[in-house]
Design a protein around this motif. Sequence first.
Motif, PDB file in Angstrom:
ATOM      1  N   LEU A 177       0.830  -1.203   0.000  1.00 62.42           N
ATOM      2  CA  LEU A 177       0.000   0.000   0.000  1.00 62.42           C
ATOM      3  C   LEU A 177       0.869   1.260   0.000  1.00 62.42           C
ATOM      4  O   LEU A 177       0.575   2.222  -0.720  1.00 62.42           O
ATOM      5  N   VAL A 178       1.928   1.249   0.794  1.00 65.19           N
ATOM      6  CA  VAL A 178       2.843   2.394   0.822  1.00 65.19           C
ATOM      7  C   VAL A 178       3.438   2.624  -0.565  1.00 65.19           C
ATOM      8  O   VAL A 178       3.503   3.763  -1.060  1.00 65.19           O
ATOM      9  N   ASP A 179       3.853   1.549  -1.225  1.00 65.30           N
ATOM     10  CA  ASP A 179       4.432   1.674  -2.563  1.00 65.30           C
ATOM     11  C   ASP A 179       3.411   2.224  -3.555  1.00 65.30           C
ATOM     12  O   ASP A 179       3.743   3.054  -4.416  1.00 65.30           O
ATOM     13  N   SER A 180       2.158   1.757  -3.447  1.00 62.22           N
ATOM     14  CA  SER A 180       1.113   2.213  -4.366  1.00 62.22           C
ATOM     15  C   SER A 180       0.814   3.694  -4.170  1.00 62.22           C
ATOM     16  O   SER A 180       0.643   4.439  -5.141  1.00 62.22           O
ATOM     17  N   VAL A 181       0.757   4.124  -2.904  1.00 65.30           N
ATOM     18  CA  VAL A 181       0.492   5.538  -2.633  1.00 65.30           C
ATOM     19  C   VAL A 181       1.638   6.398  -3.141  1.00 65.30           C
ATOM     20  O   VAL A 181       1.432   7.456  -3.755  1.00 65.30           O
ATOM     21  N   ARG A 182       2.871   5.950  -2.905  1.00 68.30           N
ATOM     22  CA  ARG A 182       4.019   6.719  -3.365  1.00 68.30           C
ATOM     23  C   ARG A 182       4.051   6.828  -4.887  1.00 68.30           C
ATOM     24  O   ARG A 182       4.403   7.881  -5.443  1.00 68.30           O
ATOM     25  N   ALA A 183       3.681   5.741  -5.555  1.00 71.56           N
ATOM     26  CA  ALA A 183       3.707   5.762  -7.015  1.00 71.56           C
ATOM     27  C   ALA A 183       2.675   6.728  -7.586  1.00 71.56           C
ATOM     28  O   ALA A 183       2.875   7.301  -8.659  1.00 71.56           O
ATOM     29  N   ALA A 184       1.551   6.889  -6.880  1.00 71.45           N
ATOM     30  CA  ALA A 184       0.476   7.757  -7.380  1.00 71.45           C
ATOM     31  C   ALA A 184       0.451   9.128  -6.713  1.00 71.45           C
ATOM     32  O   ALA A 184      -0.435   9.930  -6.999  1.00 71.45           O
ATOM     33  N   ARG A 185       1.429   9.399  -5.852  1.00 67.00           N
ATOM     34  CA  ARG A 185       1.414  10.644  -5.095  1.00 67.00           C
ATOM     35  C   ARG A 185       1.691  11.845  -6.003  1.00 67.00           C
ATOM     36  O   ARG A 185       2.593  11.820  -6.835  1.00 67.00           O
ATOM     37  N   LEU A 186       0.910  12.895  -5.815  1.00 70.78           N
ATOM     38  CA  LEU A 186       1.061  14.132  -6.576  1.00 70.78           C
ATOM     39  C   LEU A 186       1.962  15.106  -5.832  1.00 70.78           C
ATOM     40  O   LEU A 186       2.203  14.949  -4.626  1.00 70.78           O
ATOM     41  N   PRO A 187       2.485  16.122  -6.515  1.00 69.84           N
ATOM     42  CA  PRO A 187       3.277  17.150  -5.828  1.00 69.84           C
ATOM     43  C   PRO A 187       2.444  17.848  -4.754  1.00 69.84           C
ATOM     44  O   PRO A 187       1.217  17.723  -4.700  1.00 69.84           O
ATOM     45  N   TYR A 188       3.135  18.584  -3.923  1.00 67.87           N
ATOM     46  CA  TYR A 188       2.487  19.267  -2.796  1.00 67.87           C
ATOM     47  C   TYR A 188       1.313  20.120  -3.261  1.00 67.87           C
ATOM     48  O   TYR A 188       1.411  20.877  -4.235  1.00 67.87           O
TER      49      TYR A 188
END
Length: 328
Positions: free
Chosen positions: A85-96
């Motif tokens: 889940l952490v990897d998935s969120v990081r992969a889809a995370r947008l800039p600030y």
Amino acid sequence: MISDTANRAFLALAALALLAYTLAGLGACALLAFVAYRFAVDGAHALTTGGMALALALVFLALTGAGALRGLWSLRCQLNATEALVDSVRAARLPYDGRAGDVAARVGIRRLDVVAAAEPFSFTYGSLFPRVAASRGLLDALSPPEMEAVLEHERYHVKHLDPLKVLLARVFAAAFFYLPVLRDLRRRYVAGRELAADRRAVSACGTRALAGALAKVVGSPAWADLRTAAAIGDRELLDVRITQLETGREPILDPVSRTTVALSVLGGGLLLTGLGLAGVASDGIVMPHPWAGWNTPLQIVGIGACSAFWAWVSWRVGRSLWRRWSRA
């Protein structure tokens, strides 16, 4: 507050699990030494000459051993799911996001991940240091008061380390499967905590803001199963949450069933029986007299093997948690 439904449920769950762990550990260590002694003296012939005491000892060890393996498997699966889940969120995370970041800072959220997804969702995840994830679709759909209500709700989960508690509750229920009351207490804890987080959001932002947000949140993303990770956030409890908003009071949750209590009493009786049998064996009544002392080589080996196993379990758990913490 201890009077909170979720706190009462988790305290009861943790107390029962700790008691079961103590009884199972003491009984298993002593009975492991007893079984080792019988097999050392009689060999495989002990299976037919060991009597009821040996049979009960083997059943007790089989059940507690199976519970330990189930608990470890549950922990492993949850840690792996959390890492994914952490990897998935990081992969889809947008800039600030300045707008969302300002609201998050105002309510006290230090870690807000805005995810590139059209479906509206938010959840709290992570074991030792929880984070909050919210989709771009949700943030775009919310008004400023609704966004603050959502983040106040998630902040409550972060403050109380709810993902970690959910993880532990699942492990306890799996390890002590012969105490099914733990599963009911886990469900009451999750439901009670969602309601408590809603009350926090209402006190900070008002009923209308939270109601508007609930109408727009779909729960969890399709690419993440929050039921197998250290995370909290779904729509399964939407009905009771709406009831609380309408009445202004915490609704009465489903009680622990009588069948579950009865089965758990039987499971508790099993633990006490194992502990009693271990005590009899240690006093030399079931075992020959030389085994009653604390200086026989076989007893030292048995206790040492048992202690080494639990030390290995503790090391593996601590190592896994540390690795996940290092990635946060």
